[in-house]
Design a protein around this motif. Structure first.
Motif, PDB file in Angstrom:
ATOM      1  N   ARG A 120     -68.230  53.682  -1.782  1.00 26.10           N
ATOM      2  CA  ARG A 120     -67.994  52.558  -1.412  1.00 26.10           C
ATOM      3  C   ARG A 120     -67.515  52.269  -3.683  1.00 26.10           C
ATOM      4  NH1 ARG A 120     -69.591  49.016   2.245  1.00 26.10           N
ATOM      5  NH2 ARG A 120     -69.867  50.670   4.512  1.00 26.10           N
ATOM      6  N   GLN A 121     -67.248  53.175  -3.984  1.00 26.45           N
ATOM      7  CA  GLN A 121     -67.253  52.991  -6.065  1.00 26.45           C
ATOM      8  C   GLN A 121     -65.477  53.873  -5.914  1.00 26.45           C
ATOM      9  OE1 GLN A 121     -69.606  52.990  -7.299  1.00 26.45           O
ATOM     10  NE2 GLN A 121     -71.043  52.366  -5.379  1.00 26.45           N
ATOM     11  N   ARG A 122     -64.774  54.615  -4.759  1.00 26.49           N
ATOM     12  CA  ARG A 122     -64.169  54.687  -4.618  1.00 26.49           C
ATOM     13  C   ARG A 122     -63.027  53.505  -3.785  1.00 26.49           C
ATOM     14  NH1 ARG A 122     -62.292  60.443  -3.695  1.00 26.49           N
ATOM     15  NH2 ARG A 122     -64.165  60.116  -2.327  1.00 26.49           N
ATOM     16  N   PRO A 123     -61.765  53.605  -4.190  1.00 26.31           N
ATOM     17  CA  PRO A 123     -60.690  53.122  -3.533  1.00 26.31           C
ATOM     18  C   PRO A 123     -60.042  53.793  -2.480  1.00 26.31           C
ATOM     19  CG  PRO A 123     -59.313  53.687  -5.669  1.00 26.31           C
ATOM     20  CD  PRO A 123     -61.037  53.026  -5.665  1.00 26.31           C
ATOM     21  N   PHE A 124     -60.033  52.809  -1.274  1.00 28.62           N
ATOM     22  CA  PHE A 124     -59.574  53.899  -0.229  1.00 28.62           C
ATOM     23  C   PHE A 124     -58.508  53.844   0.306  1.00 28.62           C
ATOM     24  CE2 PHE A 124     -61.457  49.807   1.253  1.00 28.62           C
ATOM     25  CZ  PHE A 124     -60.487  49.534   3.163  1.00 28.62           C
ATOM     26  N   MET A 184     -64.683  50.918 -14.521  1.00 27.34           N
ATOM     27  CA  MET A 184     -64.133  51.599 -13.687  1.00 27.34           C
ATOM     28  C   MET A 184     -63.062  50.790 -13.239  1.00 27.34           C
ATOM     29  SD  MET A 184     -64.614  53.415 -10.097  1.00 27.34           S
ATOM     30  CE  MET A 184     -63.198  53.612  -8.879  1.00 27.34           C
ATOM     31  N   SER A 185     -61.677  50.610 -13.589  1.00 26.75           N
ATOM     32  CA  SER A 185     -60.611  50.222 -13.295  1.00 26.75           C
ATOM     33  C   SER A 185     -60.709  49.424 -11.650  1.00 26.75           C
ATOM     34  CB  SER A 185     -59.488  50.322 -13.140  1.00 26.75           C
ATOM     35  OG  SER A 185     -58.797  51.336 -12.218  1.00 26.75           O
ATOM     36  N   LYS A 186     -59.805  48.857 -11.313  1.00 30.41           N
ATOM     37  CA  LYS A 186     -59.954  48.719  -9.581  1.00 30.41           C
ATOM     38  C   LYS A 186     -58.741  47.856  -8.898  1.00 30.41           C
ATOM     39  CE  LYS A 186     -61.870  44.587  -6.925  1.00 30.41           C
ATOM     40  NZ  LYS A 186     -61.815  42.837  -7.111  1.00 30.41           N
ATOM     41  N   LYS A 187     -58.645  49.209  -8.876  1.00 26.14           N
ATOM     42  CA  LYS A 187     -56.868  49.694  -7.840  1.00 26.14           C
ATOM     43  C   LYS A 187     -57.499  49.334  -6.416  1.00 26.14           C
ATOM     44  CE  LYS A 187     -57.013  54.228 -10.145  1.00 26.14           C
ATOM     45  NZ  LYS A 187     -55.386  54.308 -11.306  1.00 26.14           N
ATOM     46  N   PRO A 188     -56.430  49.178  -6.070  1.00 26.24           N
ATOM     47  CA  PRO A 188     -55.903  47.888  -4.622  1.00 26.24           C
ATOM     48  C   PRO A 188     -56.296  48.772  -3.796  1.00 26.24           C
ATOM     49  CG  PRO A 188     -54.216  47.920  -5.683  1.00 26.24           C
ATOM     50  CD  PRO A 188     -55.416  48.594  -7.182  1.00 26.24           C
ATOM     51  N   ASN A 189     -57.057  48.832  -2.519  1.00 28.76           N
ATOM     52  CA  ASN A 189     -57.081  49.776  -1.269  1.00 28.76           C
ATOM     53  C   ASN A 189     -56.328  49.737  -0.371  1.00 28.76           C
ATOM     54  OD1 ASN A 189     -60.290  50.199  -1.792  1.00 28.76           O
ATOM     55  ND2 ASN A 189     -60.674  47.722  -1.808  1.00 28.76           N
ATOM     56  N   ILE A 190     -55.627  50.085   0.312  1.00 30.23           N
ATOM     57  CA  ILE A 190     -54.722  50.368   1.179  1.00 30.23           C
ATOM     58  C   ILE A 190     -54.800  50.487   2.574  1.00 30.23           C
ATOM     59  CG2 ILE A 190     -52.259  50.726   1.224  1.00 30.23           C
ATOM     60  CD1 ILE A 190     -52.149  51.716  -1.656  1.00 30.23           C
ATOM     61  N   ILE A 191     -54.841  49.864   3.724  1.00 25.97           N
ATOM     62  CA  ILE A 191     -54.160  49.754   4.819  1.00 25.97           C
ATOM     63  C   ILE A 191     -53.684  50.097   5.105  1.00 25.97           C
ATOM     64  CG2 ILE A 191     -55.348  49.185   7.123  1.00 25.97           C
ATOM     65  CD1 ILE A 191     -57.879  48.535   5.785  1.00 25.97           C
ATOM     66  N   GLN A 251     -59.811  57.858  -1.435  1.00 29.26           N
ATOM     67  CA  GLN A 251     -60.148  58.354  -0.785  1.00 29.26           C
ATOM     68  C   GLN A 251     -59.366  58.347   0.178  1.00 29.26           C
ATOM     69  OE1 GLN A 251     -64.014  57.346   0.587  1.00 29.26           O
ATOM     70  NE2 GLN A 251     -63.552  55.831  -1.222  1.00 29.26           N
ATOM     71  N   THR A 252     -58.500  59.456   0.681  1.00 28.81           N
ATOM     72  CA  THR A 252     -57.597  59.208   2.379  1.00 28.81           C
ATOM     73  C   THR A 252     -57.481  59.434   3.629  1.00 28.81           C
ATOM     74  OG1 THR A 252     -56.615  60.700   1.808  1.00 28.81           O
ATOM     75  CG2 THR A 252     -56.098  59.193   0.244  1.00 28.81           C
ATOM     76  N   ASN A 293     -58.525  41.891  -2.063  1.00 34.23           N
ATOM     77  CA  ASN A 293     -58.256  43.987  -3.245  1.00 34.23           C
ATOM     78  C   ASN A 293     -57.688  44.918  -1.969  1.00 34.23           C
ATOM     79  OD1 ASN A 293     -58.370  45.000  -5.087  1.00 34.23           O
ATOM     80  ND2 ASN A 293     -60.004  45.951  -5.151  1.00 34.23           N
ATOM     81  N   THR A 294     -57.539  43.955  -1.023  1.00 32.55           N
ATOM     82  CA  THR A 294     -57.195  45.037   0.149  1.00 32.55           C
ATOM     83  C   THR A 294     -55.147  44.638   0.558  1.00 32.55           C
ATOM     84  OG1 THR A 294     -59.097  45.909   1.135  1.00 32.55           O
ATOM     85  CG2 THR A 294     -57.272  46.494   1.963  1.00 32.55           C
TER      86      THR A 294
END
Ligand SMILES: [Ca+2]
Length: 470
Positions: free
Chosen positions: A166-170, A1-8, A95-96, A282-283
């Protein structure tokens, strides 16, 4: 799975950059916000395209200007079927969630969509023991939450992060109510600045000479246009206007800074959580505000005008994997550019209907060919605080404003019209915008250039110039 960055995405309400120490504030210190800036990039020239809450929030979510998304004033709730960046990120596997101030309307047609979880304040919301609308069928369910609003929004954000998949970016939108009027601090910070004089801004006693009539007409004046709820005490209306302004400024700015102290602390709690969980690398963490604010500048509170203090948004962003720590950028970015940037990071394609452009290259230290050096602004809400409707263009040095002063039948505007007027400012010679040089012969060529640029942007963005039938 590619590691997409999380966003806050942390967005406060009415937090001007000149009340953040990373922007050189003379009046307060924001050590936790400064952690974001020192760990990433600080933008010196981030601007909003309409300086009030609801329209700027719609521009941020949709990546479009207000004549396109139709959210022109505080009385035009956003259609929640519009395409927004959280919806696109969700389609990319994110997840949003959004917690806090929404201010884009309530009910089935306006409540948040595109979020797995949400809890938002109705309207402006309250500082103490606020009502929240929680996600539920039919547009949400309202109930009171005990506590202080800034703490509650951070608690909700942290609880959601802890319970996430925890398996998906947020992508988390943490939307503070603070430091919006009426600036009510919590007990913990109420004692701050008690025995201190806060420095006054250089333009606190502005008399609005050498400008169009719009500046003098606005009812944004510290003291004169404030009430007992703002001051938390009685007001001696027998004082001269400047005496009242001097007295009210201290009360106003201290409360404003106290509520910001809580925002700063709660931002620190979120950053600490990321550190503890090993998520900081990674966030992507952003701190911004829906627009700027007058902190006694020009003798005012509030926003709305295209003048610098109101137009300018703070924007700091940290993402150690791509952004060099401690960098500062002076290129122009706009609130309509946020959506495309986040979609870019999620690996999605920016839809052609979105008008902003991803500034990810700037974050990587590259200036793309043809990057914007001018921006279009339009304040539609004619008569709000008696600020006349206007549009204009800002380049790196000059600003041209046209007060067309007509509500055009938009909801929440006054029916009365005023004679149209122009203003031109040379921000290099007159950074405080105290001297309108429209009509000064030496600036005739600049006026022509700026009008051409204004027209070019209106055509490009699909907005219509104003003509009044005489
Ligand atoms: Ca606002």
């Amino acid at each position: 799975m590619s590691k997409k960055p999380n966003i806050i995405f942390i967005m406060s309400d009415d937090h001007a950059s000149h009340a953040m120490s990373c922007y050189g504030s003379r009046i307060n210190s924001t050590p936790n916000l400064d952690r974001i800036a020192s760990g990433g990039m600080l933008f010196k020239n981030c601007f909003c395209t309409n300086s009030i809450c609801t329209p700027s929030r719609a521009a941020i979510l949709t990546g479009t200007y207000n004549h396109v998304n139709k959210v022109t004033t505080l009385s035009t709730p956003m259609d929640n079927q519009l395409r927004t960046f959280p919806k696109i990120l969700r389609g990319q596997g994110y997840q949003t969630a959004v917690f806090g101030k929404w201010h884009l309307g309530t009910g089935p047609e306006h409540c948040p969509t595109g979020f797995d979880e949400w809890a938002v304040l109705p309207g402006q919301g309250l500082y103490h023991n606020p009502d929240f609308i929680f996600r539920a069928p039919g547009g949400g369910k309202k109930s009171i939450v005990k506590g202080y609003v800034t703490d509650i929004i951070a608690d909700m954000s942290l609880d959601w992060l802890k319970a996430r998949d925890r398996q998906r970016p947020f992508c988390l939108l943490c939307h503070n109510k603070a430091p919006h009027r009426p600036w009510e601090p919590d007990e913990k910070h109420a004692h701050l600045y008690l025995n201190r004089e806060i420095p006054e801004p250089g333009t606190l006693y502005d008399d609005y000479s050498n400008r169009s009539s719009a500046a003098a007409a606005a009812t944004l004046r510290v003291g004169r246009d404030m009430d007992e709820r703002d001051m938390k005490c009685g007001i001696n209306r027998g004082l001269s206007e400047n005496e009242l302004r001097k007295w009210a400024y201290q009360l106003y700015i201290k409360d404003y800074l106290r509520v910001i102290a809580s925002v700063d602390e709660n931002t620190g709690r979120i950053l600490d959580y990321l550190d503890k969980e090993g998520l900081s690398e990674n966030t992507i963490v952003i701190y911004t505000s829906d627009q700027g604010f007058f902190l006694g500048d020009h003798g005012w509170f509030d926003k709305r005008f295209m003048y610098e203090e109101s137009l300018r948004m703070p924007f700091i962003i940290r993402y150690p994997e791509e952004i060099k720590a401690g960098s500062v950028n002076s290129d122009m970015i706009l609130n309509v550019d946020f959506a495309g940037t986040f979609i870019d990071y999620s690996g999605g394609d920016v839809p052609s209907g979105m008008q902003g452009r991803s500034f990810r290259p700037l974050l990587n230290g590259h200036l793309p060919e043809g990057w914007q050096t001018s921006m279009y602004y339009r304040y539609w809400m004619h008569g709000g605080h008696n600020v006349y409707a206007h549009y204009g263009v800002r380049t790196l040095r000059h600003k041209l404003i046209y007060y067309y002063a007509d509500g055009l039948g938009q909801p929440g505007t006054l029916d009365t019209k005023e004679p149209p007027e122009w203003e031109l400012f040379d921000m290099e010679k007159d950074p405080c915008e105290l001297n309108n040089v429209y009509g000064v012969p030496a600036y005739a060529d600049i006026v022509t250039e700026m009008k051409n640029e204004l027209h070019r942007l209106q055509v490009k963005l699909g907005d219509e110039p104003y003509f009044r039938e005489i």
